[in-house]
Enzyme design. Structure first.
Site, PDB file in Angstrom:
ATOM      1  N   SER A 178       0.840  -1.215   0.000  1.00 14.89           N
ATOM      2  CA  SER A 178       0.000   0.000   0.000  1.00 14.89           C
ATOM      3  C   SER A 178       0.872   1.262   0.000  1.00 14.89           C
ATOM      4  O   SER A 178       0.473   2.281  -0.570  1.00 14.89           O
ATOM      5  CB  SER A 178      -0.987  -0.001   1.170  1.00 14.89           C
ATOM      6  OG  SER A 178      -0.316   0.149   2.391  1.00 14.89           O
ATOM      7  N   HIS A 219       8.787   2.849   9.195  1.00 16.59           N
ATOM      8  CA  HIS A 219       8.540   1.862  10.251  1.00 16.59           C
ATOM      9  C   HIS A 219       7.298   2.286  11.049  1.00 16.59           C
ATOM     10  O   HIS A 219       7.164   3.461  11.399  1.00 16.59           O
ATOM     11  CB  HIS A 219       9.778   1.770  11.166  1.00 16.59           C
ATOM     12  CG  HIS A 219       9.631   0.722  12.215  1.00 16.59           C
ATOM     13  ND1 HIS A 219       9.799  -0.629  11.952  1.00 16.59           N
ATOM     14  CD2 HIS A 219       9.290   0.812  13.523  1.00 16.59           C
ATOM     15  CE1 HIS A 219       9.582  -1.323  13.061  1.00 16.59           C
ATOM     16  NE2 HIS A 219       9.271  -0.466  14.024  1.00 16.59           N
TER      17      HIS A 219
END
Ligand code: GRF
Length: 201
Positions: free
Chosen positions: A13, A109
Site C-alpha cells: 500500500s 517503520h
C-alpha cells in the site's frame, strides 16, 4: 528526475501511495524498479498494473546474502537507480547494497522509533498498552530500524484499539508522510547535483 527503486515484501500500500503521488504530480521521481523478495506478493500485481519493471527474487535461491544482493545490485545499476525506498521490505539490507547506496536508502517503520523496532511493531504497541505510537521515516544502516531518524508522525490509540484498527490508522498516516518526506529528500539531492554540476564549470 531522480530514479528510485522500491523494495517491498507484501501488499504494497505504501508502494501504491508513492505511485499515486507521482501520477498526481506531488512527488517528482521515476520508479525504475520494484524489488520484491516474496514472489507472488500482491505488490508485484500493483507494479504490473502500472507497467513498472519488477524483480521478483527469492533469497533462498542464492547461496549467500552477498550473492543475493549482488544480483539486485546488477539490476539497480542497469536501471541507473540512484535511491532506494524500503516499503515493507522484511529483510535487513546487507553490506553489498549499503556500500554502494549508503545515505541513499530510507525505510518507513510503524512506530515511534526507537520504541518497538523489528517485527510486529503494531502488535508490540498494543501489548505495551501505549497511548501514543506513530510512524518513523529513517535512513537505513546495518541494524534493525536503527538508522538516523528523518521524520516522525504520531498516532493516538483509543481505549479499545485493536491491531487491525491501529494498522489502519498507521497506514493512513504513512501514505501521507512517506511521499512528503521523499519529496523533501529528492529536492535536497537535486540541489546537491546542481551544485556539483556548477562547481565543475
Ligand atoms: C508498513 O506499515 C511499513 O511501516 C512497514 O511495513 C508495512 C508495509 O505495508 N515497514 P504495505 O505493504 O506498504 O501495505
Amino acid at each position: 528526475m531522480i530514479k528510485i527503486a522500491i523494495f517491498a515484501s507484501g501488499s504494497g500500500s505504501n508502494f501504491q501511495a508513492i505511485i499515486d503521488n507521482i501520477q498526481s504530480g506531488s512527488l517528482e521521481a521515476e520508479v525504475a524498479l520494484l524489488v520484491c523478495d516474496r514472489p507472488g506478493a500482491f505488490v508485484t500485481e500493483r507494479a504490473k498494473q502500472h507497467s513498472i519493471p519488477a524483480l521478483s527474487i527469492a533469497p533462498k535461491n542464492y547461496p549467500s546474502k552477498v550473492e543475493y544482493e549482488e544480483s539486485i545490485l546488477k539490476e539497480l545499476q542497469e536501471k541507473e537507480v540512484e535511491f532506494i525506498v524500503l516499503a515493507g521490505y522484511m529483510r535487513l539490507i546487507g553490506s553489498t547494497l549499503l556500500k554502494v547506496y549508503e545515505g541513499k536508502i530510507v525505510n518507513i517503520h510503524p512506530s515511534l522509533l526507537p520504541a518497538f523496532p523489528g517485527k510486529d511493531a503494531i502488535g508490540q504497541a498494543i501489548a505495551a498498552n501505549v497511548k501514543i505510537s506513530g510512524v518513523t521515516v529513517h535512513y537505513v544502516d546495518a541494524g534493525m530500524d536503527t538508522g538516523p531518524i528523518i521524520e516522525q508522525a504520531t498516532v493516538f490509540l483509543s481505549e479499545n484499539e485493536t491491531t487491525e484498527s491501529l494498522q489502519k490508522k498507521i497506514h493512513e498516516v504513512e501514505h501521507q508522510l512517506y511521499p512528503t518526506v521523499l519529496q523533501h529528500l529528492f529536492n535536497k539531492l537535486e540541489e546537491k547535483k546542481d551544485e556539483q554540476k556548477a562547481s565543475t564549470y
